[in-house]
Design a protein around this motif. Structure first.
Motif, PDB file in Angstrom:
ATOM      1  N   SER A   1       1.185   5.064 -12.709  1.00  0.00           N
ATOM      2  CA  SER A   1       2.615   5.168 -13.004  1.00  0.00           C
ATOM      3  C   SER A   1       3.448   4.574 -11.876  1.00  0.00           C
ATOM      4  N   LEU A   2       4.720   4.441 -12.130  1.00  0.00           N
ATOM      5  CA  LEU A   2       5.640   3.954 -11.105  1.00  0.00           C
ATOM      6  C   LEU A   2       5.608   4.881  -9.890  1.00  0.00           C
ATOM      7  N   LYS A   3       5.465   6.167 -10.136  1.00  0.00           N
ATOM      8  CA  LYS A   3       5.387   7.151  -9.042  1.00  0.00           C
ATOM      9  C   LYS A   3       4.159   6.899  -8.161  1.00  0.00           C
ATOM     10  N   VAL A   4       3.033   6.553  -8.771  1.00  0.00           N
ATOM     11  CA  VAL A   4       1.813   6.236  -8.024  1.00  0.00           C
ATOM     12  C   VAL A   4       2.050   5.004  -7.141  1.00  0.00           C
ATOM     13  N   TYR A   5       2.725   4.015  -7.696  1.00  0.00           N
ATOM     14  CA  TYR A   5       3.037   2.802  -6.929  1.00  0.00           C
ATOM     15  C   TYR A   5       4.012   3.099  -5.796  1.00  0.00           C
ATOM     16  N   GLN A   6       4.976   3.976  -6.045  1.00  0.00           N
ATOM     17  CA  GLN A   6       5.925   4.347  -4.988  1.00  0.00           C
ATOM     18  C   GLN A   6       5.203   5.017  -3.828  1.00  0.00           C
ATOM     19  N   LYS A   7       4.281   5.906  -4.146  1.00  0.00           N
ATOM     20  CA  LYS A   7       3.505   6.591  -3.101  1.00  0.00           C
ATOM     21  C   LYS A   7       2.659   5.582  -2.322  1.00  0.00           C
ATOM     22  N   CYS A   8       2.050   4.658  -3.046  1.00  0.00           N
ATOM     23  CA  CYS A   8       1.237   3.621  -2.411  1.00  0.00           C
ATOM     24  C   CYS A   8       2.089   2.773  -1.467  1.00  0.00           C
ATOM     25  N   ALA A   9       3.261   2.360  -1.925  1.00  0.00           N
ATOM     26  CA  ALA A   9       4.161   1.545  -1.094  1.00  0.00           C
ATOM     27  C   ALA A   9       4.598   2.321   0.154  1.00  0.00           C
ATOM     28  N   GLU A  10       4.853   3.605   0.003  1.00  0.00           N
ATOM     29  CA  GLU A  10       5.242   4.431   1.155  1.00  0.00           C
ATOM     30  C   GLU A  10       4.111   4.516   2.178  1.00  0.00           C
ATOM     31  N   GLU A  11       2.874   4.674   1.694  1.00  0.00           N
ATOM     32  CA  GLU A  11       1.720   4.710   2.601  1.00  0.00           C
ATOM     33  C   GLU A  11       1.570   3.381   3.331  1.00  0.00           C
ATOM     34  N   ILE A  12       1.667   2.286   2.588  1.00  0.00           N
ATOM     35  CA  ILE A  12       1.554   0.951   3.187  1.00  0.00           C
ATOM     36  C   ILE A  12       2.655   0.761   4.230  1.00  0.00           C
ATOM     37  N   GLU A  13       3.880   1.119   3.870  1.00  0.00           N
ATOM     38  CA  GLU A  13       5.016   0.955   4.775  1.00  0.00           C
ATOM     39  C   GLU A  13       4.791   1.719   6.091  1.00  0.00           C
ATOM     40  N   GLY A  14       4.348   2.973   5.990  1.00  0.00           N
ATOM     41  CA  GLY A  14       4.082   3.762   7.184  1.00  0.00           C
ATOM     42  C   GLY A  14       3.019   3.129   8.067  1.00  0.00           C
ATOM     43  N   LEU A  15       1.974   2.603   7.443  1.00  0.00           N
ATOM     44  CA  LEU A  15       0.899   1.976   8.212  1.00  0.00           C
ATOM     45  C   LEU A  15       1.340   0.639   8.810  1.00  0.00           C
ATOM     46  N   ILE A  16       2.240  -0.064   8.164  1.00  0.00           N
ATOM     47  CA  ILE A  16       2.738  -1.316   8.737  1.00  0.00           C
ATOM     48  C   ILE A  16       3.577  -1.022   9.980  1.00  0.00           C
ATOM     49  N   PHE A  17       4.297   0.085   9.984  1.00  0.00           N
ATOM     50  CA  PHE A  17       5.005   0.477  11.212  1.00  0.00           C
ATOM     51  C   PHE A  17       4.007   0.791  12.332  1.00  0.00           C
ATOM     52  N   GLU A  18       2.872   1.415  11.988  1.00  0.00           N
ATOM     53  CA  GLU A  18       1.805   1.656  12.979  1.00  0.00           C
ATOM     54  C   GLU A  18       1.243   0.320  13.474  1.00  0.00           C
ATOM     55  N   LEU A  19       1.007  -0.588  12.544  1.00  0.00           N
ATOM     56  CA  LEU A  19       0.517  -1.924  12.872  1.00  0.00           C
ATOM     57  C   LEU A  19       1.481  -2.626  13.825  1.00  0.00           C
ATOM     58  N   LYS A  20       2.771  -2.531  13.527  1.00  0.00           N
ATOM     59  CA  LYS A  20       3.791  -3.158  14.382  1.00  0.00           C
ATOM     60  C   LYS A  20       3.721  -2.613  15.805  1.00  0.00           C
ATOM     61  N   LYS A  21       3.587  -1.305  15.942  1.00  0.00           N
ATOM     62  CA  LYS A  21       3.485  -0.702  17.284  1.00  0.00           C
ATOM     63  C   LYS A  21       2.299  -1.267  18.047  1.00  0.00           C
ATOM     64  N   GLU A  22       1.153  -1.356  17.376  1.00  0.00           N
ATOM     65  CA  GLU A  22      -0.042  -1.872  18.057  1.00  0.00           C
ATOM     66  C   GLU A  22       0.082  -3.357  18.373  1.00  0.00           C
ATOM     67  N   LEU A  23       0.631  -4.141  17.452  1.00  0.00           N
ATOM     68  CA  LEU A  23       0.821  -5.561  17.720  1.00  0.00           C
ATOM     69  C   LEU A  23       1.779  -5.774  18.881  1.00  0.00           C
ATOM     70  N   ASP A  24       2.867  -4.978  18.909  1.00  0.00           N
ATOM     71  CA  ASP A  24       3.814  -5.058  20.024  1.00  0.00           C
ATOM     72  C   ASP A  24       3.122  -4.715  21.339  1.00  0.00           C
ATOM     73  N   SER A  25       2.270  -3.699  21.308  1.00  0.00           N
ATOM     74  CA  SER A  25       1.541  -3.286  22.504  1.00  0.00           C
ATOM     75  C   SER A  25       0.579  -4.384  22.963  1.00  0.00           C
ATOM     76  N   LEU A  26      -0.122  -4.997  22.016  1.00  0.00           N
ATOM     77  CA  LEU A  26      -1.055  -6.090  22.349  1.00  0.00           C
ATOM     78  C   LEU A  26      -0.308  -7.271  22.944  1.00  0.00           C
ATOM     79  N   ALA A  27       0.934  -7.487  22.485  1.00  0.00           N
ATOM     80  CA  ALA A  27       1.745  -8.603  22.972  1.00  0.00           C
ATOM     81  C   ALA A  27       2.524  -8.231  24.231  1.00  0.00           C
ATOM     82  N   GLY A  28       2.351  -6.976  24.706  1.00  0.00           N
ATOM     83  CA  GLY A  28       3.046  -6.538  25.911  1.00  0.00           C
ATOM     84  C   GLY A  28       4.509  -6.210  25.693  1.00  0.00           C
ATOM     85  N   LYS A  29       4.863  -5.800  24.453  1.00  0.00           N
ATOM     86  CA  LYS A  29       6.258  -5.487  24.124  1.00  0.00           C
ATOM     87  C   LYS A  29       6.480  -3.986  23.983  1.00  0.00           C
ATOM     88  N   ASP A  30       5.998  -3.194  24.865  1.00  0.00           N
ATOM     89  CA  ASP A  30       6.162  -1.736  24.753  1.00  0.00           C
ATOM     90  C   ASP A  30       7.578  -1.413  24.810  1.00  0.00           C
TER      91      ASP A  30
END
Length: 151
Positions: A122-151
């Motif tokens: 359902s659309l609700k399942v997709y919304q939950k999936c998008a929210e999970e992906i979005e949260g993990l992309i913010f985690e990814l951004k933090k790690e990429l920034d850290s790897l690039a020395g942008k703390d």
């Protein structure tokens, strides 16, 4: 950052296109983002639910067309980011030369989870999936920034 990310799911119509769209928005233009599928039907559009969920966030996936993973895509990416542990294992087995740059989305940060396939849900399942992906992309951004020395 100047890096290239490749998000991978099964059919490249739900999870990886949503991850691509969200990552482009969250990470900005200095990161090149694309997506592909392990078993993609070449040229398929993003699912209607994926289109709807991201449209609400101001992200347009209407021009997305599914594509199959291939060695050139994998070679060009700095990070290959599958949605599940199973995808990660299969990619490492099929392309051992890229093992060092294959890391599933849930392994960035501390969450350690798989992004389950919303296909047929359902659309609700997709919304939950998008929210999970979005949260993990913010985690990814933090790690990429850290790897690039942008703390």
């Amino acid at each position: 950052m100047g890096i290239k990310l490749l998000f991978i799911c099964t059919g490249n119509t739900c999870r990886s296109p949503m991850a691509e769209g969200l990552a482009k928005t969250i990470l900005g233009p200095e990161v090149e983002v694309s997506s592909a599928g392990m078993a993609a039907g070449e040229g398929q559009p993003a699912s209607d639910q994926a289109l709807s969920v991201l449209k609400v966030r101001g992200i347009d996936l209407s021009s997305h067309h599914a594509r199959q993973i291939n060695p050139l895509l994998l070679q060009a990416a700095d990070w290959i980011i599958p949605m599940t542990k199973e995808h990660e294992i299969r990619l490492c087995a099929l392309y051992p030369q890229y093992t060092g740059k294959i890391r599933r989305l849930g392994a960035w940060g501390t969450k350690g989870k798989d992004i389950l396939d919303p296909f047929g849900g359902s659309l609700k399942v997709y919304q939950k999936c998008a929210e999970e992906i979005e949260g993990l992309i913010f985690e990814l951004k933090k790690e990429l920034d850290s790897l690039a020395g942008k703390d």
